[in-house]
Design a protein around this motif. Structure first.
Motif, PDB file in Angstrom:
ATOM      1  N   SER A   1       0.473  -1.265   0.164  1.00  0.00           N
ATOM      2  CA  SER A   1      -0.041  -0.056   0.055  1.00  0.00           C
ATOM      3  C   SER A   1       0.900   1.318  -0.002  1.00  0.00           C
ATOM      4  O   SER A   1       1.830   1.275   0.928  1.00  0.00           O
ATOM      5  CB  SER A   1      -0.921  -0.023   1.338  1.00  0.00           C
ATOM      6  OG  SER A   1      -1.385   1.098   1.581  1.00  0.00           O
ATOM      7  N   ILE A   2       0.546   2.008  -1.186  1.00  0.00           N
ATOM      8  CA  ILE A   2       1.746   3.164  -0.883  1.00  0.00           C
ATOM      9  C   ILE A   2       0.854   4.685  -1.040  1.00  0.00           C
ATOM     10  O   ILE A   2       1.721   5.488  -1.144  1.00  0.00           O
ATOM     11  CB  ILE A   2       2.650   3.018  -2.567  1.00  0.00           C
ATOM     12  CG1 ILE A   2       1.773   3.166  -3.491  1.00  0.00           C
ATOM     13  CG2 ILE A   2       3.671   1.962  -2.199  1.00  0.00           C
ATOM     14  CD1 ILE A   2       2.610   2.950  -4.828  1.00  0.00           C
ATOM     15  N   PHE A   3      -0.547   4.374  -0.887  1.00  0.00           N
ATOM     16  CA  PHE A   3      -1.115   5.712  -1.172  1.00  0.00           C
ATOM     17  C   PHE A   3      -0.994   6.353   0.269  1.00  0.00           C
ATOM     18  O   PHE A   3      -1.255   6.058   1.231  1.00  0.00           O
ATOM     19  CB  PHE A   3      -2.755   5.320  -1.392  1.00  0.00           C
ATOM     20  CG  PHE A   3      -2.723   4.757  -2.829  1.00  0.00           C
ATOM     21  CD1 PHE A   3      -1.845   5.209  -3.895  1.00  0.00           C
ATOM     22  CD2 PHE A   3      -3.727   3.864  -3.145  1.00  0.00           C
ATOM     23  CE1 PHE A   3      -1.798   4.666  -5.027  1.00  0.00           C
ATOM     24  CE2 PHE A   3      -3.745   3.059  -4.390  1.00  0.00           C
ATOM     25  CZ  PHE A   3      -2.909   3.816  -5.229  1.00  0.00           C
ATOM     26  N   GLY A   4      -0.977   7.787   0.181  1.00  0.00           N
ATOM     27  CA  GLY A   4      -1.006   8.726   1.378  1.00  0.00           C
ATOM     28  C   GLY A   4       0.001   8.359   2.326  1.00  0.00           C
ATOM     29  O   GLY A   4       0.041   8.589   3.558  1.00  0.00           O
ATOM     30  N   VAL A   5       1.027   7.826   2.040  1.00  0.00           N
ATOM     31  CA  VAL A   5       2.456   7.469   2.697  1.00  0.00           C
ATOM     32  C   VAL A   5       3.586   8.177   2.503  1.00  0.00           C
ATOM     33  O   VAL A   5       3.923   8.212   1.232  1.00  0.00           O
ATOM     34  CB  VAL A   5       2.721   6.039   2.759  1.00  0.00           C
ATOM     35  CG1 VAL A   5       3.885   5.642   3.707  1.00  0.00           C
ATOM     36  CG2 VAL A   5       1.430   5.026   3.007  1.00  0.00           C
ATOM     37  N   GLU A   6       4.296   8.853   3.370  1.00  0.00           N
ATOM     38  CA  GLU A   6       5.518   9.443   2.694  1.00  0.00           C
ATOM     39  C   GLU A   6       6.612   8.721   2.801  1.00  0.00           C
ATOM     40  O   GLU A   6       6.962   7.943   3.705  1.00  0.00           O
ATOM     41  CB  GLU A   6       5.722  10.631   4.004  1.00  0.00           C
ATOM     42  CG  GLU A   6       7.384  11.318   3.740  1.00  0.00           C
ATOM     43  CD  GLU A   6       7.772  12.263   4.794  1.00  0.00           C
ATOM     44  OE1 GLU A   6       7.288  12.307   5.980  1.00  0.00           O
ATOM     45  OE2 GLU A   6       8.944  12.511   4.664  1.00  0.00           O
ATOM     46  N   GLU A   7       7.189   8.515   1.819  1.00  0.00           N
ATOM     47  CA  GLU A   7       8.368   7.745   1.414  1.00  0.00           C
ATOM     48  C   GLU A   7       9.433   8.522   0.834  1.00  0.00           C
ATOM     49  O   GLU A   7       9.408   9.149  -0.292  1.00  0.00           O
ATOM     50  CB  GLU A   7       8.221   6.390   0.341  1.00  0.00           C
ATOM     51  CG  GLU A   7       7.170   5.727   1.220  1.00  0.00           C
ATOM     52  CD  GLU A   7       6.812   4.324   0.460  1.00  0.00           C
ATOM     53  OE1 GLU A   7       7.758   3.974  -0.346  1.00  0.00           O
ATOM     54  OE2 GLU A   7       5.990   3.657   0.936  1.00  0.00           O
ATOM     55  N   ASP A   8      10.704   8.507   1.575  1.00  0.00           N
ATOM     56  CA  ASP A   8      12.036   9.391   1.192  1.00  0.00           C
ATOM     57  C   ASP A   8      12.755   8.704   0.412  1.00  0.00           C
ATOM     58  O   ASP A   8      13.957   9.146  -0.057  1.00  0.00           O
ATOM     59  CB  ASP A   8      12.480   9.924   2.316  1.00  0.00           C
ATOM     60  CG  ASP A   8      11.542  11.074   2.990  1.00  0.00           C
ATOM     61  OD1 ASP A   8      10.447  11.287   2.511  1.00  0.00           O
ATOM     62  OD2 ASP A   8      11.849  11.634   4.247  1.00  0.00           O
ATOM     63  N   SER A   9      12.721   7.347   0.314  1.00  0.00           N
ATOM     64  CA  SER A   9      13.733   6.399  -0.321  1.00  0.00           C
ATOM     65  C   SER A   9      12.910   5.376  -1.057  1.00  0.00           C
ATOM     66  O   SER A   9      11.902   5.013  -0.802  1.00  0.00           O
ATOM     67  CB  SER A   9      14.850   5.775   0.735  1.00  0.00           C
ATOM     68  OG  SER A   9      14.104   5.124   1.548  1.00  0.00           O
ATOM     69  N   PRO A  10      13.550   4.921  -2.157  1.00  0.00           N
ATOM     70  CA  PRO A  10      14.878   5.216  -2.815  1.00  0.00           C
ATOM     71  C   PRO A  10      14.768   6.538  -3.379  1.00  0.00           C
ATOM     72  O   PRO A  10      13.974   7.081  -3.884  1.00  0.00           O
ATOM     73  CB  PRO A  10      15.117   4.054  -3.765  1.00  0.00           C
ATOM     74  CG  PRO A  10      13.751   3.822  -4.110  1.00  0.00           C
ATOM     75  CD  PRO A  10      12.962   3.789  -3.202  1.00  0.00           C
ATOM     76  N   SER A  11      16.195   7.203  -3.258  1.00  0.00           N
ATOM     77  CA  SER A  11      16.126   8.304  -3.890  1.00  0.00           C
ATOM     78  C   SER A  11      17.331   8.813  -4.584  1.00  0.00           C
ATOM     79  O   SER A  11      18.243   7.773  -4.262  1.00  0.00           O
ATOM     80  CB  SER A  11      16.170   9.596  -2.706  1.00  0.00           C
ATOM     81  OG  SER A  11      17.143   9.628  -1.775  1.00  0.00           O
ATOM     82  N   ARG A  12      17.547   9.902  -5.173  1.00  0.00           N
ATOM     83  CA  ARG A  12      18.644   9.907  -6.206  1.00  0.00           C
ATOM     84  C   ARG A  12      18.999  11.676  -6.264  1.00  0.00           C
ATOM     85  O   ARG A  12      17.940  12.425  -6.584  1.00  0.00           O
ATOM     86  CB  ARG A  12      18.638   9.245  -7.699  1.00  0.00           C
ATOM     87  CG  ARG A  12      19.609   9.789  -8.657  1.00  0.00           C
ATOM     88  CD  ARG A  12      20.831   8.999  -8.767  1.00  0.00           C
ATOM     89  NE  ARG A  12      20.616   7.460  -8.248  1.00  0.00           N
ATOM     90  CZ  ARG A  12      20.592   6.589  -9.024  1.00  0.00           C
ATOM     91  NH1 ARG A  12      20.478   6.777 -10.547  1.00  0.00           N
ATOM     92  NH2 ARG A  12      20.696   5.213  -8.709  1.00  0.00           N
TER      93      ARG A  12
END
Ligand code: NAG
Ligand code: NAG
Ligand code: NAG
Ligand code: NAG
Length: 248
Positions: free
Chosen positions: A125-136
């Motif tokens: 489940s990825i909706f409404g969730v803050e995700e800072d990684s993976p990042s570039r």
């Protein structure tokens, strides 16, 4: 005559490469597992990816859709930069969808970015969730001459845009702006969160981008940080079309 033909040829090459971007920045993620060809997951993924841009009712550049059920459910988020047109948004997401499943042919989760858009999908489940990684982080190698003045101006601009972007609505969390370093130098900056985030989560995501950019890239003439939940970019040249945004 010969030189003008040469110039035309160079122009042709430049416009060709602009029209057909190469590889996106991307990550394939297998922490939720892999899928096999002809599986239900793959079928759901294909359904999801084709539904994103066939949906003509959504015209604000954010797509959050699911396909399938239970363990075969695929959740997807597509986000176009707030300064691109609906047509450019669709063609960017279409191309990115095609590239991502080629580049990540087995992983259930993947994320990619082009200059105009970001696309990610997962069985989680990825909706409404803050995700800072993976990042570039992508930084320009050139540095400015007056680092102190430049950093001060940039810091002020970024923190004001952070507040504006975070206070956007559930369709758009986006800000662009410019600031004068001197009478001859300007900074142009852009920030955006996926609009399903809360104001606080958007603010936090951009805050960590600002910290990372400040740590890695002090005095650089340009840099961007690509995260799943937010994007930040600044340059000393105009890299966005503010007319598209203001007219939307
Ligand atoms: C998924 O597939 C990749 C590529 O074949 C492989 O390297 C990786 O170990 C697999 N991961 C899992 C969790 O099965
Ligand atoms: C599925 O097919 C693609 C392309 O035909 C191939 O690259 C990929 O390795 C295949 N995956 C598996 C798990 O067989
Ligand atoms: C998609 O995002 C919007 C906010 O932009 C939200 O209102 C809606 O509930 C989300 N849809 C899903 C399936 O989470
Ligand atoms: C930057 O300077 C120009 C004049 O050189 C001025 O017109 C403009 O308002 C200034 N912009 C900002 C954001 O202060």
């Amino acid at each position: 005559m010969a030189s003008s033909r040469w110039l035309f040829f160079v122009f042709f090459l430049v416009s060709l490469s602009a029209a057909q971007p190469g590889l996106p920045t991307f990550f394939c993620v297998d922490t939720s597992g892999n899928y096999t060809n002809t599986s239900t997951y793959q079928k759901n993924l294909n359904t999801l990816l084709s539904s994103i841009t066939s949906n003509t009712q959504i015209n604000y550049g954010f797509y959050n859709f699911s396909a399938g059920q239970d363990t075969d459910q695929v959740n997807g988020i597509g986000l176009c930069r707030g300064y691109v047109s609906v047509a450019s948004c669709h063609s960017c997401l279409d191309l990115l969808a095609t590239k991502l499943v080629e580049l990540c042919p087995v992983q259930k989760e993947a994320i990619g970015w082009y200059d105009d858009c970001m696309l990610r999908y997962s069985s989680r489940s990825i909706f409404g969730v803050e995700e800072d990684s993976p990042s570039r982080i992508i930084a320009n190698g050139n540095s400015v001459s007056d680092v102190v003045q430049f950093s001060q101006t940039l810091g002020g601009l970024l923190s004001s845009l952070q507040k504006i972007a975070a206070s956007g609505d559930s369709r758009r969390k986006f800000a662009i702006g410019e600031a004068n370093v001197s009478s001859r130098q300007k900074i142009y900056a852009f920030m955006q969160c996926t609009p399903d985030l809360s104001m606080q989560d958007c603010f936090n995501c951009l805050g960590s981008s600002i910290n990372e950019i400040t740590n890695c890239c002090s005095g650089r003439v340009g840099a961007q940080d690509l995260k799943p939940s937010c994007i930040l970019r600044y340059e000393i040249y105009l890299f966005y079309d503010s007319a598209v945004w203001l007219g939307a």
